[in-house]
Motif scaffolding. Structure first.
Motif, PDB file in Angstrom:
ATOM      1  N   ILE A  93      -9.147  -2.686   2.941  1.00  0.00           N
ATOM      2  CA  ILE A  93      -8.603  -1.669   2.049  1.00  0.00           C
ATOM      3  C   ILE A  93      -9.224  -1.844   0.673  1.00  0.00           C
ATOM      4  N   ASN A  94      -9.173  -0.787  -0.123  1.00  0.00           N
ATOM      5  CA  ASN A  94      -9.745  -0.800  -1.464  1.00  0.00           C
ATOM      6  C   ASN A  94      -8.761  -1.475  -2.426  1.00  0.00           C
ATOM      7  N   PRO A  95      -9.131  -2.585  -3.064  1.00  0.00           N
ATOM      8  CA  PRO A  95      -8.195  -3.274  -3.972  1.00  0.00           C
ATOM      9  C   PRO A  95      -7.676  -2.385  -5.091  1.00  0.00           C
ATOM     10  N   ALA A  96      -8.526  -1.528  -5.652  1.00  0.00           N
ATOM     11  CA  ALA A  96      -8.089  -0.649  -6.733  1.00  0.00           C
ATOM     12  C   ALA A  96      -7.028   0.331  -6.239  1.00  0.00           C
ATOM     13  N   GLY A  97      -7.208   0.801  -5.036  1.00  0.00           N
ATOM     14  CA  GLY A  97      -6.225   1.716  -4.466  1.00  0.00           C
ATOM     15  C   GLY A  97      -4.895   1.037  -4.232  1.00  0.00           C
ATOM     16  N   PHE A  98      -4.943  -0.221  -3.801  1.00  0.00           N
ATOM     17  CA  PHE A  98      -3.703  -0.947  -3.560  1.00  0.00           C
ATOM     18  C   PHE A  98      -2.913  -1.127  -4.850  1.00  0.00           C
ATOM     19  N   VAL A  99      -3.581  -1.455  -5.942  1.00  0.00           N
ATOM     20  CA  VAL A  99      -2.887  -1.691  -7.211  1.00  0.00           C
ATOM     21  C   VAL A  99      -2.110  -0.454  -7.641  1.00  0.00           C
ATOM     22  N   VAL A 100      -2.751   0.713  -7.588  1.00  0.00           N
ATOM     23  CA  VAL A 100      -2.102   1.952  -8.021  1.00  0.00           C
ATOM     24  C   VAL A 100      -0.931   2.294  -7.105  1.00  0.00           C
ATOM     25  N   HIS A 101      -1.170   2.317  -5.825  1.00  0.00           N
ATOM     26  CA  HIS A 101      -0.162   2.805  -4.890  1.00  0.00           C
ATOM     27  C   HIS A 101       0.979   1.820  -4.692  1.00  0.00           C
ATOM     28  N   SER A 102       0.669   0.533  -4.665  1.00  0.00           N
ATOM     29  CA  SER A 102       1.743  -0.451  -4.501  1.00  0.00           C
ATOM     30  C   SER A 102       2.665  -0.447  -5.717  1.00  0.00           C
ATOM     31  N   ALA A 103       2.127  -0.138  -6.892  1.00  0.00           N
ATOM     32  CA  ALA A 103       2.956  -0.078  -8.096  1.00  0.00           C
ATOM     33  C   ALA A 103       4.082   0.926  -7.922  1.00  0.00           C
ATOM     34  N   VAL A 104       3.747   2.076  -7.341  1.00  0.00           N
ATOM     35  CA  VAL A 104       4.749   3.126  -7.154  1.00  0.00           C
ATOM     36  C   VAL A 104       5.676   2.781  -6.001  1.00  0.00           C
ATOM     37  N   HIS A 105       5.114   2.379  -4.873  1.00  0.00           N
ATOM     38  CA  HIS A 105       5.955   2.067  -3.705  1.00  0.00           C
ATOM     39  C   HIS A 105       6.927   0.922  -4.001  1.00  0.00           C
ATOM     40  N   ARG A 106       6.485  -0.044  -4.787  1.00  0.00           N
ATOM     41  CA  ARG A 106       7.350  -1.185  -5.095  1.00  0.00           C
ATOM     42  C   ARG A 106       8.492  -0.788  -6.032  1.00  0.00           C
ATOM     43  N   ALA A 107       8.188   0.078  -7.001  1.00  0.00           N
ATOM     44  CA  ALA A 107       9.176   0.421  -8.025  1.00  0.00           C
ATOM     45  C   ALA A 107      10.110   1.553  -7.616  1.00  0.00           C
ATOM     46  N   ARG A 108       9.682   2.393  -6.669  1.00  0.00           N
ATOM     47  CA  ARG A 108      10.432   3.601  -6.354  1.00  0.00           C
ATOM     48  C   ARG A 108      10.796   3.661  -4.879  1.00  0.00           C
ATOM     49  N   ALA A 109      11.988   3.208  -4.547  1.00  0.00           N
ATOM     50  CA  ALA A 109      12.443   3.246  -3.154  1.00  0.00           C
ATOM     51  C   ALA A 109      12.616   4.674  -2.661  1.00  0.00           C
ATOM     52  N   ASP A 110      12.762   5.619  -3.589  1.00  0.00           N
ATOM     53  CA  ASP A 110      12.941   7.019  -3.199  1.00  0.00           C
ATOM     54  C   ASP A 110      11.634   7.707  -2.845  1.00  0.00           C
ATOM     55  N   VAL A 111      10.515   7.063  -3.119  1.00  0.00           N
ATOM     56  CA  VAL A 111       9.198   7.670  -2.890  1.00  0.00           C
ATOM     57  C   VAL A 111       8.662   7.279  -1.519  1.00  0.00           C
ATOM     58  N   ALA A 112       8.286   8.273  -0.742  1.00  0.00           N
ATOM     59  CA  ALA A 112       7.668   8.029   0.560  1.00  0.00           C
ATOM     60  C   ALA A 112       6.155   8.139   0.487  1.00  0.00           C
ATOM     61  N   CYS A 113       5.658   9.063  -0.335  1.00  0.00           N
ATOM     62  CA  CYS A 113       4.228   9.372  -0.342  1.00  0.00           C
ATOM     63  C   CYS A 113       3.674   9.339  -1.757  1.00  0.00           C
ATOM     64  N   VAL A 114       2.463   8.784  -1.892  1.00  0.00           N
ATOM     65  CA  VAL A 114       1.757   8.747  -3.180  1.00  0.00           C
ATOM     66  C   VAL A 114       0.351   9.289  -2.961  1.00  0.00           C
ATOM     67  N   MET A 115      -0.058  10.219  -3.817  1.00  0.00           N
ATOM     68  CA  MET A 115      -1.393  10.817  -3.744  1.00  0.00           C
ATOM     69  C   MET A 115      -2.103  10.615  -5.076  1.00  0.00           C
ATOM     70  N   HIS A 116      -3.341  10.151  -5.023  1.00  0.00           N
ATOM     71  CA  HIS A 116      -4.138   9.942  -6.235  1.00  0.00           C
ATOM     72  C   HIS A 116      -5.500  10.585  -6.026  1.00  0.00           C
ATOM     73  N   SER A 117      -5.947  11.348  -7.023  1.00  0.00           N
ATOM     74  CA  SER A 117      -7.219  12.059  -6.874  1.00  0.00           C
ATOM     75  C   SER A 117      -8.018  12.026  -8.165  1.00  0.00           C
ATOM     76  N   HIS A 118      -9.321  12.253  -8.005  1.00  0.00           N
ATOM     77  CA  HIS A 118     -10.260  12.330  -9.121  1.00  0.00           C
ATOM     78  C   HIS A 118     -10.918  13.708  -9.144  1.00  0.00           C
ATOM     79  N   THR A 119     -10.176  14.748  -8.894  1.00  0.00           N
ATOM     80  CA  THR A 119     -10.775  16.085  -8.903  1.00  0.00           C
ATOM     81  C   THR A 119     -11.376  16.374 -10.275  1.00  0.00           C
ATOM     82  N   THR A 120     -12.359  17.256 -10.302  1.00  0.00           N
ATOM     83  CA  THR A 120     -13.013  17.570 -11.570  1.00  0.00           C
ATOM     84  C   THR A 120     -12.020  18.130 -12.587  1.00  0.00           C
ATOM     85  N   ALA A 121     -11.250  19.135 -12.175  1.00  0.00           N
ATOM     86  CA  ALA A 121     -10.297  19.743 -13.107  1.00  0.00           C
ATOM     87  C   ALA A 121      -9.233  18.742 -13.533  1.00  0.00           C
ATOM     88  N   GLY A 122      -8.785  17.913 -12.612  1.00  0.00           N
ATOM     89  CA  GLY A 122      -7.786  16.908 -12.949  1.00  0.00           C
ATOM     90  C   GLY A 122      -8.310  15.903 -13.958  1.00  0.00           C
TER      91      GLY A 122
END
Length: 260
Positions: A93-122
């Motif tokens: 797995i990508n270590p950078a991806g784990f840091v971002v997503h685990s931060a949310v999953h660990r802190a937010r029991a109410d969250v099931a899904c996390v999406m992160h993107s680098h779209t141009t407009a975003g």
């Protein structure tokens, strides 16, 4: 009349090693990766969508090194909150991806899904001092509902997880400054719908700013009212599930190979 969802088709392909709930989660997550691929929201082998395995603290993440169109239900990697793989012979797995997503999953029991993107407009909006502006029909849905996290470099430092989670708080939308978009939700359909609308809002903002004419923003009270309307219509109704199921059927008709 065709069924609203593909649950029956997914179940028919379930390997014995997975429970019904985990297999459904795997198939829906793999479908979401195909949706991101189709919509051009991928960054080649980078970025991630994660989904909690129902009833556990574990979550599923894409194998590092595969394109989004190569992700399938069975090659998704199940990991714990410490980043340890729970699958035998799993992809890395990508270590950078784990840091971002685990931060949310660990802190937010109410969250099931996390999406992160680098779209141009975003990314363009993430570089702007004022972030997302209440300019367009879709952007007002997020009035007073966006969190911001300042850029700290590549997200490889575990210490950043605490700060990221604190900045997110109880909100489901975050703009990572000078970086990109992060959306989370109580379900994969809620996260997908919010990412779609947030991405559209960013695209319209960038286009409007590039038009060279003076722009008009709705009154703040009207923007707040529209955001409240959207909460009731979409997040508290079944619109997001209808949208996700429709997109999943489209992906299935294009290539049902993601469910294997």
């Amino acid at each position: 009349m065709r069924e609203k969802s593909l649950t029956r088709e997914f179940e028919q392909r379930r390997p014995a090693r997975y429970t019904e709930k985990e297999w459904l989660a795997r198939c829906e997550l793999a479908a979401a990766y195909r949706m991101f691929w189709h919509l051009g929201w991928h960054e080649l082998i980078y970025n991630h969508i994660t989904l909690r395995v129902p009833g556990t603290e574990h979550f599923l993440i894409n194998p590092f090194g595969l394109m989004y169109r190569e992700v399938t239900a069975s090659n998704l990697v199940k990991i714990d909150l410490e980043g340890r793989s729970l699958d035998l012979d799993a992809y890395p797995i990508n270590p950078a991806g784990f840091v971002v997503h685990s931060a949310v999953h660990r802190a937010r029991a109410d969250v099931a899904c996390v999406m992160h993107s680098h779209t141009t407009a975003g990314q363009v909006v993430s570089c702007q001092r004022d972030g997302l502006l209440p300019l367009s029909f879709t952007s007002v849905f997020y009035t007073d509902r966006i969190a911001y996290h300042d850029f700290e470099g590549i997200t490889l430092e575990h210490a950043e997880s605490t700060r990221l989670a604190a900045d997110l708080g109880d909100r489901n939308i975050m703009i990572l400054r000078n970086h990109g978009l992060l959306v989370c939700g109580r379900s994969i359909e809620d996260a997908f719908a919010d990412h779609y609308l947030l991405q559209r809002a960013c695209e319209v903002q960038v286009a409007a700013q590039g038009s060279g004419v003076a722009l008009r923003q709705p009154d703040h009270a009207i923007a707040v009212h529209a955001a409240d309307q959207f909460d009731r219509a979409a997040r508290q109704g079944d619109q997001n599930r209808l949208l996700f199921d429709a997109m999943a059927r489209f992906m299935w008709d294009s290539d049902p190979g993601f469910c294997r």
